[in-house]
Design an enzyme around this catalytic site. Structure first.
Site, mmCIF file in Angstrom:
data_model
loop_
_atom_site.group_PDB
_atom_site.id
_atom_site.type_symbol
_atom_site.label_atom_id
_atom_site.label_comp_id
_atom_site.label_asym_id
_atom_site.label_seq_id
_atom_site.Cartn_x
_atom_site.Cartn_y
_atom_site.Cartn_z
ATOM 1 N N ASN A 1 -16.860 -12.602 26.848
ATOM 2 C CA ASN A 1 -15.863 -11.596 27.204
ATOM 3 C C ASN A 1 -15.020 -11.302 25.955
ATOM 4 O OD1 ASN A 1 -13.393 -10.364 28.090
ATOM 5 N ND2 ASN A 1 -13.857 -11.010 30.176
ATOM 6 N N HIS B 1 -13.617 -6.286 30.683
ATOM 7 C CA HIS B 1 -12.895 -6.127 31.942
ATOM 8 C C HIS B 1 -11.767 -5.119 31.726
ATOM 9 C CE1 HIS B 1 -11.184 -8.286 35.738
ATOM 10 N NE2 HIS B 1 -10.796 -7.022 35.688
ATOM 11 N N ARG C 1 -8.832 -2.657 32.572
ATOM 12 C CA ARG C 1 -7.855 -2.541 33.652
ATOM 13 C C ARG C 1 -7.201 -1.165 33.593
ATOM 14 N NH1 ARG C 1 -7.890 -8.151 32.728
ATOM 15 N NH2 ARG C 1 -7.970 -9.340 34.673
ATOM 16 N N HIS D 1 -5.931 -3.935 27.138
ATOM 17 C CA HIS D 1 -6.842 -4.551 26.163
ATOM 18 C C HIS D 1 -8.083 -3.657 26.016
ATOM 19 C CE1 HIS D 1 -7.984 -6.192 30.042
ATOM 20 N NE2 HIS D 1 -7.013 -7.083 30.029
ATOM 21 N N GLU E 1 -16.633 -5.802 34.282
ATOM 22 C CA GLU E 1 -15.895 -6.360 35.407
ATOM 23 C C GLU E 1 -14.734 -5.449 35.778
ATOM 24 O OE1 GLU E 1 -16.386 -11.124 34.312
ATOM 25 O OE2 GLU E 1 -14.455 -10.117 33.986
ATOM 26 N N THR F 1 -4.051 -11.653 34.758
ATOM 27 C CA THR F 1 -5.465 -12.005 34.727
ATOM 28 C C THR F 1 -5.940 -12.146 36.167
ATOM 29 O OG1 THR F 1 -7.115 -13.521 33.798
ATOM 30 C CG2 THR F 1 -5.061 -14.491 34.623
ATOM 31 N N HIS G 1 -13.930 -18.114 34.424
ATOM 32 C CA HIS G 1 -12.478 -18.217 34.421
ATOM 33 C C HIS G 1 -12.054 -19.641 34.033
ATOM 34 C CE1 HIS G 1 -8.778 -15.900 35.259
ATOM 35 N NE2 HIS G 1 -8.244 -17.115 35.278
ATOM 36 N N ASP G 2 -11.504 -19.741 32.847
ATOM 37 C CA ASP G 2 -10.984 -20.996 32.285
ATOM 38 C C ASP G 2 -12.073 -22.019 31.980
ATOM 39 O OD1 ASP G 2 -8.475 -19.956 32.291
ATOM 40 O OD2 ASP G 2 -7.724 -21.121 33.987
ATOM 41 N N HIS H 1 -11.313 -16.001 27.094
ATOM 42 C CA HIS H 1 -10.045 -16.513 26.559
ATOM 43 C C HIS H 1 -10.238 -17.829 25.810
ATOM 44 C CE1 HIS H 1 -5.681 -16.968 26.352
ATOM 45 N NE2 HIS H 1 -5.874 -18.242 26.651
#
Length: 237
Positions: free
Chosen positions: A7, A43, A45, A50, A70, A100, A190-191, A214
């Site tokens: 990502n 992703h 938004r 971003h 996404e 997020t 995610h994470d 991230h």
């Protein structure tokens, strides 16, 4: 091998901070693929803080591995996906203004809406994945929508694993087993990080793909982007 999709939202965040084109998002996407990643994830938004919608269009001819877009399937997002025709679209129920992603879909409550959206994407040859919490009822609900895959939302696992609670993997194992029985492909994200990715991958049967942004970009600040991509690939074998 579980595939790695990188990502690159955080690259866009850094670029936007100065208003120019440094770092160059398209070149990063080219390099990440050259380093061995199996795909690129973005992703966008609605506020384009971003990734911008134009980035998706610009990336389409650059991404020769797998392009995964996404987002929350509002009208503008649906139009963007149908224009860009990525290999995969991942549906995420983001609230407006969310920092997020912080929850998976309620696939039971929103079943009819998801059925319609997924049918439109599949008519256009785009593989679909639904972002879901590791709950059996949500996996069953996802199956009823006609989606190709689910993406397991892994924040709770990552948090608990960091505290030393390895039992946090159990609902993910159960969800993956059910998804396998129902014929759903399994993604996750995610994470996830270099610290927890191997444990997660080794315990999730049939894990097809992870999407990591991230943590990977943060780790690359110390270790270098090419090196970090290679480290993930090694752990995902």
């Amino acid at each position: 091998m579980t595939k790695l999709s990188v990502n690159i939202n955080k690259i866009a965040t850094l670029r936007n901070a100065r208003g120019g084109n440094v770092p160059n998002l398209l070149q990063v996407a080219r390099d990440v693929q050259r380093f061995g990643a199996h795909g690129i994830t973005i992703h966008p938004r609605p506020d384009e803080r971003h990734i911008r919608y134009q980035d998706a269009r610009d990336l389409r001819p650059v991404v020769y591995t797998e392009f995964n877009i996404e987002g929350n399937p509002q009208h503008n997002f649906i139009d963007l996906v149908l224009e860009c025709k990525p290999e995969q679209v991942t549906l995420v129920p983001d609230a407006i203004g969310a920092i997020t992603s912080n929850a998976g879909w309620d696939t039971v409550t929103h079943k009819n809406y998801l059925i319609d959206v997924i049918a439109e994407f599949k008519r256009n040859g785009v593989r679909t994945s639904i972002f879901v919490d590791p709950r059996l009822d949500m996996i069953e609900g996802a199956k009823a929508t006609g989606t190709d895959r689910v993406e397991l939302y892994t924040e709770s696992f990552a948090h608990e694993y960091g505290l030393g609670n390895h039992k946090a993997i159990e609902p993910y194992i159960q969800s993956a087993q059910l998804a396998n029985e129902l014929g759903l492909g399994i993604n996750a994200g995610h994470d996830l990080s270099l610290d927890n990715i191997k444990f997660f991958k080794d315990n999730i049967p049939g894990l097809l793909e992870v999407s990591i942004g991230h943590a990977l970009i943060s780790e690359a600040l110390y270790l270098g982007l090419e090196n970090v991509v290679q480290m993930y690939l090694q752990k995902l074998k």
